[in-house]
Design a protein around this motif. Structure first.
Motif, PDB file in Angstrom:
ATOM      1  N   HIS A  74      49.431  41.675  43.341  1.00  0.00           N
ATOM      2  CA  HIS A  74      49.066  41.109  44.646  1.00  0.00           C
ATOM      3  C   HIS A  74      47.554  41.006  44.807  1.00  0.00           C
ATOM      4  O   HIS A  74      47.072  40.352  45.722  1.00  0.00           O
ATOM      5  CB  HIS A  74      49.618  41.976  45.796  1.00  0.00           C
ATOM      6  N   VAL A  75      46.836  41.683  43.957  1.00  0.00           N
ATOM      7  CA  VAL A  75      45.365  41.673  44.050  1.00  0.00           C
ATOM      8  C   VAL A  75      44.847  40.974  42.783  1.00  0.00           C
ATOM      9  O   VAL A  75      44.772  41.569  41.711  1.00  0.00           O
ATOM     10  CB  VAL A  75      44.821  43.118  44.184  1.00  0.00           C
ATOM     11  N   LYS A  76      44.532  39.704  42.941  1.00  0.00           N
ATOM     12  CA  LYS A  76      44.267  38.840  41.769  1.00  0.00           C
ATOM     13  C   LYS A  76      43.100  39.333  40.909  1.00  0.00           C
ATOM     14  O   LYS A  76      43.018  39.023  39.721  1.00  0.00           O
ATOM     15  CB  LYS A  76      43.962  37.406  42.224  1.00  0.00           C
ATOM     16  N   ALA A  77      42.211  40.092  41.515  1.00  0.00           N
ATOM     17  CA  ALA A  77      41.028  40.562  40.786  1.00  0.00           C
ATOM     18  C   ALA A  77      41.399  41.383  39.546  1.00  0.00           C
ATOM     19  O   ALA A  77      40.636  41.439  38.581  1.00  0.00           O
ATOM     20  CB  ALA A  77      40.154  41.403  41.714  1.00  0.00           C
ATOM     21  N   HIS A  78      42.587  42.022  39.542  1.00  0.00           N
ATOM     22  CA  HIS A  78      42.961  42.846  38.386  1.00  0.00           C
ATOM     23  C   HIS A  78      43.119  41.988  37.131  1.00  0.00           C
ATOM     24  O   HIS A  78      42.579  42.314  36.076  1.00  0.00           O
ATOM     25  CB  HIS A  78      44.243  43.630  38.683  1.00  0.00           C
ATOM     26  N   ALA A  79      43.866  40.884  37.271  1.00  0.00           N
ATOM     27  CA  ALA A  79      44.061  40.011  36.109  1.00  0.00           C
ATOM     28  C   ALA A  79      42.732  39.356  35.704  1.00  0.00           C
ATOM     29  O   ALA A  79      42.436  39.216  34.513  1.00  0.00           O
ATOM     30  CB  ALA A  79      45.104  38.948  36.428  1.00  0.00           C
ATOM     31  N   GLU A  80      41.930  39.013  36.682  1.00  0.00           N
ATOM     32  CA  GLU A  80      40.645  38.369  36.368  1.00  0.00           C
ATOM     33  C   GLU A  80      39.708  39.322  35.624  1.00  0.00           C
ATOM     34  O   GLU A  80      39.100  38.958  34.618  1.00  0.00           O
ATOM     35  CB  GLU A  80      39.955  37.917  37.658  1.00  0.00           C
ATOM     36  N   SER A  81      39.599  40.540  36.130  1.00  0.00           N
ATOM     37  CA  SER A  81      38.661  41.466  35.481  1.00  0.00           C
ATOM     38  C   SER A  81      39.137  41.800  34.070  1.00  0.00           C
ATOM     39  O   SER A  81      38.324  42.019  33.168  1.00  0.00           O
ATOM     40  CB  SER A  81      38.467  42.732  36.304  1.00  0.00           C
ATOM     41  N   ALA A  82      40.445  41.830  33.875  1.00  0.00           N
ATOM     42  CA  ALA A  82      40.956  42.144  32.534  1.00  0.00           C
ATOM     43  C   ALA A  82      40.443  41.116  31.528  1.00  0.00           C
ATOM     44  O   ALA A  82      40.043  41.447  30.420  1.00  0.00           O
ATOM     45  CB  ALA A  82      42.485  42.172  32.535  1.00  0.00           C
ATOM     46  N   TRP A  83      40.435  39.854  31.944  1.00  0.00           N
ATOM     47  CA  TRP A  83      39.937  38.824  31.015  1.00  0.00           C
ATOM     48  C   TRP A  83      38.430  38.966  30.812  1.00  0.00           C
ATOM     49  O   TRP A  83      37.935  38.955  29.689  1.00  0.00           O
ATOM     50  CB  TRP A  83      40.285  37.418  31.535  1.00  0.00           C
ATOM     51  N   LEU A  84      37.713  39.136  31.903  1.00  0.00           N
ATOM     52  CA  LEU A  84      36.246  39.203  31.801  1.00  0.00           C
ATOM     53  C   LEU A  84      35.807  40.389  30.935  1.00  0.00           C
ATOM     54  O   LEU A  84      34.907  40.272  30.099  1.00  0.00           O
ATOM     55  CB  LEU A  84      35.616  39.300  33.192  1.00  0.00           C
ATOM     56  N   LEU A 140      33.852  42.176  42.055  1.00  0.00           N
ATOM     57  CA  LEU A 140      34.318  41.013  41.291  1.00  0.00           C
ATOM     58  C   LEU A 140      33.249  39.910  41.298  1.00  0.00           C
ATOM     59  O   LEU A 140      32.954  39.309  40.256  1.00  0.00           O
ATOM     60  CB  LEU A 140      35.635  40.486  41.869  1.00  0.00           C
ATOM     61  N   ARG A 141      32.645  39.692  42.449  1.00  0.00           N
ATOM     62  CA  ARG A 141      31.571  38.679  42.556  1.00  0.00           C
ATOM     63  C   ARG A 141      30.408  39.047  41.634  1.00  0.00           C
ATOM     64  O   ARG A 141      29.876  38.216  40.904  1.00  0.00           O
ATOM     65  CB  ARG A 141      31.031  38.611  44.003  1.00  0.00           C
TER      66      ARG A 141
END
Ligand code: ATP
Ligand code: LTN
Length: 327
Positions: A81-91, A315-316
C-alpha cells in the motif's frame, strides 16, 4: 526514536515469531514512534497462492493487534500500500552488490534444491533495506535469523551515503536476550518455522490448547535426565528458553526449580501448560479481530496513509541525490 519492523504474511505465525518478533514490538512501541509493516511484497519471492496471500495478510493484521499492538500508538500497514517500498528497492539495487547478496544465508537455505528460484529471492534483502532506511529507523526489533539482513541494510546505507551524500540513518537491531531463536520441537537444530519446519514441531499461535499440549509432550529431548542447558542438549535448552519466554522466569530459576530431578515428562507437560496459558487470550482476541474485515482494512488504510507521508521526504531525497529529474 523511530522503530520499524517487517513481518511476512506467509503461513500461520508461530511461537518463534512471537518470541523473536511480536513481544518485542509490543515493548518497543512504548519507546517511540513505531511502524510495523506486513511485508506482502517479500512473500512473492517463493512460490505462493494469490488467494492465500490475500487472506494471510488479514490474518497477520488481526494477529498483530491480538498480541498487543495498539493502533493508537503503532502504525500497522501493508507494504504494497506504500509504493515507496517497491521504488526504493529498485533504486537501492544500484548500491547493493551481487557478491554481497550471494553471501546471504537465507537465500542459500530457501533456494537450495528448489526447481524454481525467483530473482526476487536473491534481491529480497534490498527490499528489506529499503523498508528500514525509508523510515530513518533507529531501532529494528527482529529475531536472530535476520541479523545478516540488518547488517546488509547498514552496509547499503553506508554505501549510499558515501556515494551520493548523507541520506540515511544507520539502524540498530534489537534482539531479545532469551528466545531470539526458537527451535523446531521435533528437530531442535533448525529454527521453528511454518514455511520451513516440521508441522508437529511448530507451535502455531492459533493452535488449540490440546494441540499445543500434544506438541510439547512429543517434543524431542536429549539423553540424560537433568533439566539444564548445554550444547549437548539442544532440545532441553530450547524448552527452557520457551518456558522462560512464557512465564518471565529466568533460565537459571527454571533450572533450579527442576534440579530435584522432576524428569523430562513432567517438565515438558509444564512447558506445554505455560504456553497454553500464554497463547489462549491471544487466540481469543485474534478470532474476534479477524471476524471484522472492514475494521481491519480501515486500520490498515489509516496506517498506510501515515506511512506514505512519513517516507515521502526520504524518497524525494533519494531520487534527487541520485540525479533523477524531478517532475
Ligand atoms: P517463517 O520461517 O515461519 O516463514 P519468517 O522468518 O519468514 O517465518 P516473519 O514472520 O517475517 O518470518 O518473521 C517475523 C519475526 O519473527 C522476524 O523478526 C524473525 O526474525 C522472527 N522469527 C522468525 N522465526 C523465528 C524463530 N524460530 N525464533 C525467533 N524469532 C523468529
Ligand atoms: N526479512 C524479514 C521480514 C522483513 C523485515 C523488514 C524485518 C522484511 N522487511 C524490515 C525487519 C525490518 C523476515 O523474513 N522475517
Amino acid at each position: 526514536m523511530r522503530i520499524l519492523s517487517g513481518i511476512q504474511p506467509t503461513g500461520d505465525k508461530h511461537l518463534g515469531n512471537y518470541s523473536g518478533g511480536f513481544r518485542q514490538y509490543v515493548e518497543t512501541q512504548e519507546r517511540g514512534d513505531a511502524f510495523f509493516c506486513i511485508v506482502d511484497l517479500h512473500s512473492i519471492t517463493v512460490p505462493y497462492d494469490p488467494a492465500a496471500l490475500r487472506s494471510s495478510t488479514l490474518d497477520l493484521a488481526a494477529m498483530l493487534f491480538a498480541v498487543g499492538l495498539d493502533p493508537q500508538r503503532s502504525t500497522v500497514f501493508v507494504q504494497s500500500h506504500v509504493k515507496a517500498h517497491a521504488e526504493s528497492a529498485w533504486l537501492l539495487q544500484a548500491v547493493a552488490s551481487y557478491g554481497q547478496l550471494g553471501r546471504m544465508t537465507q537465500f542459500k537455505d530457501k533456494g537450495e534444491g528448489k526447481d524454481f528460484v525467483s530473482a526476487g529471492l536473491f534481491t529480497y534483502p534490498v527490499l528489506m533495506a529499503g523498508d528500514i532506511l525509508l523510515y530513518q529507523a533507529d531501532l529494528v526489533p527482529i529475531g536472530d535469523d535476520q541479523r545478516q539482513h540488518l547488517e546488509l541494510a547498514r552496509d547499503v546505507a553506508q554505501s549510499f551515503n558515501s556515494r551520493f551524500g548523507e541520506t540515511f540513518k544507520l539502524p540498530e537491531g534489537v534482539y531479545p536476550t532469551v528466545g531470539a531463536r526458537i527451535m523446531d520441537l521435533q528437530e531442535p537444530t533448525r529454527k521453528m518455522s511454518t514455511t520451513n519446519g516440521t508441522p508437529q514441531g511448530t507451535v502455531r499461535l492459533i493452535d488449540e490448547p490440546d494441540v499445543i499440549r500434544k506438541k510439547f509432550k512429543t517434543a524431542v529431548t536429549d539423553s540424560g535426565r537433568e533439566v539444564r542447558r548445554g550444547d549437548d542438549k539442544p532440545g532441553i535448552t530450547n524448552l527452557i528458553d520457551i518456558l522462560s519466554v512464557a512465564t518471565g522466569e529466568t533460565r537459571e530459576q527454571i533450572e533450579a526449580r527442576y534440579a530435584d530431578g522432576a524428569g523430562y515428562g513432567q517438565f515438558k507437560g509444564d512447558v506445554g501448560e505455560a504456553v497454553v496459558e500464554l497463547l489462549t487470550p491471544i487466540r481469543e482476541r485474534y478470532l474476534l479481530l479477524r471476524s471484522d474485515e472492514a475494521e481491519l482494512l480501515r486500520l490498515l488504510r489509516t496506517g498506510a496513509e501515515k506511512a506514505t507521508a512519513t517516507v515521502e521526504p526520504t524518497l524525494r531525497a533519494l531520487y534527487d541525490r541520485m540525479g533523477f529529474v524531478q517532475p
